[in-house]
Design a protein around this motif. Structure first.
Motif, PDB file in Angstrom:
ATOM      1  N   GLU A  50       0.819  -1.207   0.000  1.00 29.90           N
ATOM      2  CA  GLU A  50       0.000   0.000   0.000  1.00 29.90           C
ATOM      3  C   GLU A  50       0.857   1.262   0.000  1.00 29.90           C
ATOM      4  N   TYR A  51       1.927   1.262   0.791  1.00 28.41           N
ATOM      5  CA  TYR A  51       2.761   2.463   0.878  1.00 28.41           C
ATOM      6  C   TYR A  51       3.382   2.785  -0.481  1.00 28.41           C
ATOM      7  N   PHE A  52       3.961   1.763  -1.128  1.00 29.01           N
ATOM      8  CA  PHE A  52       4.559   2.001  -2.439  1.00 29.01           C
ATOM      9  C   PHE A  52       3.510   2.515  -3.415  1.00 29.01           C
ATOM     10  N   ALA A  53       2.319   1.924  -3.351  1.00 34.13           N
ATOM     11  CA  ALA A  53       1.241   2.351  -4.244  1.00 34.13           C
ATOM     12  C   ALA A  53       0.895   3.820  -3.997  1.00 34.13           C
ATOM     13  N   GLN A  54       0.862   4.235  -2.744  1.00 41.10           N
ATOM     14  CA  GLN A  54       0.563   5.632  -2.427  1.00 41.10           C
ATOM     15  C   GLN A  54       1.623   6.568  -2.988  1.00 41.10           C
ATOM     16  N   GLN A  55       2.897   6.188  -2.842  1.00 42.28           N
ATOM     17  CA  GLN A  55       3.962   7.046  -3.365  1.00 42.28           C
ATOM     18  C   GLN A  55       3.866   7.183  -4.882  1.00 42.28           C
ATOM     19  N   ILE A  56       3.529   6.102  -5.537  1.00 41.69           N
ATOM     20  CA  ILE A  56       3.373   6.151  -6.998  1.00 41.69           C
ATOM     21  C   ILE A  56       2.188   7.041  -7.365  1.00 41.69           C
ATOM     22  N   GLU A  57       1.088   6.925  -6.614  1.00 38.61           N
ATOM     23  CA  GLU A  57      -0.105   7.718  -6.899  1.00 38.61           C
ATOM     24  C   GLU A  57       0.143   9.213  -6.674  1.00 38.61           C
ATOM     25  N   ILE A  58       0.941   9.564  -5.693  1.00 43.76           N
ATOM     26  CA  ILE A  58       1.309  10.968  -5.479  1.00 43.76           C
ATOM     27  C   ILE A  58       1.943  11.529  -6.749  1.00 43.76           C
ATOM     28  N   GLY A  59       2.874  10.770  -7.319  1.00 43.91           N
ATOM     29  CA  GLY A  59       3.528  11.208  -8.544  1.00 43.91           C
ATOM     30  C   GLY A  59       2.600  11.203  -9.743  1.00 43.91           C
ATOM     31  N   ARG A  60       1.741  10.188  -9.839  1.00 44.69           N
ATOM     32  CA  ARG A  60       0.809  10.116 -10.982  1.00 44.69           C
ATOM     33  C   ARG A  60      -0.113  11.322 -10.997  1.00 44.69           C
ATOM     34  N   MET A  61      -0.669  11.684  -9.842  1.00 43.87           N
ATOM     35  CA  MET A  61      -1.571  12.831  -9.793  1.00 43.87           C
ATOM     36  C   MET A  61      -0.833  14.126 -10.120  1.00 43.87           C
TER      37      MET A  61
END
Length: 549
Positions: free
Chosen positions: A413-424
């Motif tokens: 979940e944490y890695f996914a959140q970091q990726i989503e921060i960048g995607r947005m």
């Protein structure tokens, strides 16, 4: 050649020179063959075991290396003990302890899990000499249970529960306390109150430190406990004393900079990581360069860039590129992606950032590391959006969405959140380039809110560009100067003394007509750059503004 440059400008390249088990990443085994550590100081460990007297000292050395997170060296030590004293059950416990790394982003693959389970069974077969040893073995057995399972977080929680039970049973055992504090920190990312987890661990570790100021676990894990917003100024005396007990251990030389980055003390970040990079080259991972080396380089380039010293930053980038055989772990993957991204994004070289090669070096198993690959895609996408390559920005945003899904599928979940921060963030700047500014602001604010709700991972000194700084940049372009200044202030609160946040705040204040605040931020920028040799054009802008004030 040494990396240190405090007395000379003649730095040479010679001197510089999921991830989850579901993907089968083999992190610890990739390090096999690392040379023996120096026999110098490692700190004081007290860990009596019911094994032959001849191996007692080496066992304490192995435990000290565990506390320093020199896992390969510790494994070699415990294996030597098992050969010297075949009946020593705790030697096999030690081997099992080296095959997972609780605070690192690595995840043991099937081979490590099987190997760890077998080591623990050997430890049990050799009849531990007392209940305390049985407790240590049971806690690690809890981690390795069901080696076919891919649920890493269930494993680490079971390990924490086992270490808590051991700590409660043997309150005077400093090693049990240290390993419990470590396990408690390891579960913090899954907690609804990470700060409370860190505070509890820090309290346990401070008791250890007061009992033995040279205990390696007390020193090392205290830094991790304080590496969180709200604790970065706690027990700085402990932070500064770490290298005194392990002056040749690369990770020990690096660790204090986790705190100095949060304080914006770039000179200290540079000083410690120069020493760490030098030391890391003495510990190759077989025929590969240890991941401790790029780990130090990433913190180094980040610090040089915050002082505007782009020439020194370029030398770090060249040092990274001068080697092409890095230890194939998550840690190496992250820094191989982050360092070139940082170098270009911090200097606002957008077209060049859009053209950063993907998955480089090609020989690296990038398919195992979604978040590191996403770091590369973030820089490419942001650079494309900000240089007018909208098709390139769309491709990067789509790839980021895929990588986020990969991390989610792996239970990260944490890695996914970091990726989503960048995607947005990439999507926000793409929307801005398309003239959809309301959508851009919505996405960029969502990115900043998500980043604010998470904590920095210890693998990285900071985001490639903090989301609040990006929000400030967007608002500044939209000439919403007061809102922009608020965003930059939020960025500086979390990440003090960032060059581009100070510059943005100065410009936003000037645009809002607040000459006092603008002058203050421009003055801070000049002071920051005075610590190094910088020729960024923004410094002329700052001097001109202050001269006209």
């Amino acid at each position: 050649m040494k990396f240190h440059r405090r007395h000379s400008r003649d730095l040479t390249l010679m001197g510089l020179s999921f991830v989850a088990a579901v993907l089968g990443a083999s992190s610890a085994l990739a390090q096999e063959g690392q040379q023996h550590a120096t026999d110098g100081a490692l700190g004081v460990v007290v860990f009596p075991i019911s094994c032959a007297p001849a191996v007692q000292a080496e066992f304490k050395r192995g435990v000290a290396l565990l506390h320093h997170m020199m896992y390969v060296e510790a494994r070699s030590t415990f294996q030597d003990i098992a050969r010297t004293d075949p009946g020593c059950s705790m030697a096999h416990w030690g081997v099992a302890m080296t095959l997972f790394q609780p605070l690192w982003p690595t995840r043991p693959g099937p081979e490590e899990l099987t190997r760890g389970w077998e080591a623990i069974q050997r430890a049990k077969e050799r009849a531990p000499g007392n209940d305390r040893e049985k407790g240590y073995i049971a806690a690690v057995e809890d981690f390795y249970r069901e080696p076919e399972s891919t649920d890493y977080w269930a494993r680490i929680r079971r390990f924490e529960q086992g270490m808590e039970k051991l700590h409660e049973s043997y309150g005077d055992d400093r090693e049990a306390a240290a390993f419990y504090a470590l396990s408690h920190l390891a579960t913090a990312p899954q907690s609804s109150d990470r700060l409370a987890h860190h505070a509890k661990s820090a309290k346990i570790l401070l008791n250890n430190y007061e009992a033995e100021p040279t205990h390696p676990g007390a020193l090392h894990y205290t830094i991790h406990a304080n590496d969180i917003e709200g604790r970065q100024r706690e027990t700085l005396d402990v932070v500064q004393g770490y290298d005194d007990i392990a002056p040749s251990v690369p990770h020990a030389l690096h660790m204090p900079t986790h705190i100095f980055v949060r304080l914006g003390d770039w000179g200290e970040v540079i000083r410690w990581n120069e020493k760490s990079a030098d030391a890391a080259l003495n510990f190759p991972a077989g025929d590969a360069t240890s991941h401790h080396y790029p780990h130090a380089l990433d913190y180094l380039i980040y610090a040089h860039l915050q002082r505007g010293d782009d020439n020194r930053a370029k030398e770090i980038l060249e040092a990274l590129d001068s080697r092409d055989n890095y230890q194939q772990t998550f840690i190496s993957a992250y820094h191989l992606a982050a360092i070139p991204a940082r170098y270009l994004v911090e200097q606002r070289q957008w077209a060049e950032a859009a053209a950063i090669p993907e998955r480089t070096p090609r020989s690296f198993p990038w398919q195992l590391f979604p978040w590191p690959e996403a770091t590369n895609q973030f820089a490419r996408g942001l650079g494309a959006a900000r240089s007018g390559d909208l098709a390139g920005a769309r491709r990067a945003a789509a790839r980021l969405a895929t990588l986020r899904e990969t991390a989610e599928t792996a239970g990260e979940e944490y890695f996914a959140q970091q990726i989503e921060i960048g995607r947005m963030a990439v999507a926000a700047w793409l929307a801005h380039a398309e003239g959809k500014d309301d959508e851009a602001l919505r996405l960029m604010r969502s990115s900043a809110a998500l980043e604010e709700s998470t904590e920095k991972h210890p693998v990285t000194p900071a985001a490639i560009q903090p989301a609040y700084e990006l929000l400030g940049d967007l608002l500044l372009e939209l000439e919403r100067h007061t809102d922009s200044l608020d965003a930059y202030k939020a960025s500086l609160k979390a990440w003090p003394r960032r060059f581009n946040s100070l510059l943005g705040a100065a410009r936003a204040a000037a645009g809002a007509g607040d000459r006092v605040q603008a002058a203050s931020y421009y003055s801070k920028l000049l002071q920051l750059a005075s610590e190094a040799s910088s020729d960024r054009p923004a410094l002329g802008e700052a001097a001109a503004y202050l001269g006209a004030s």
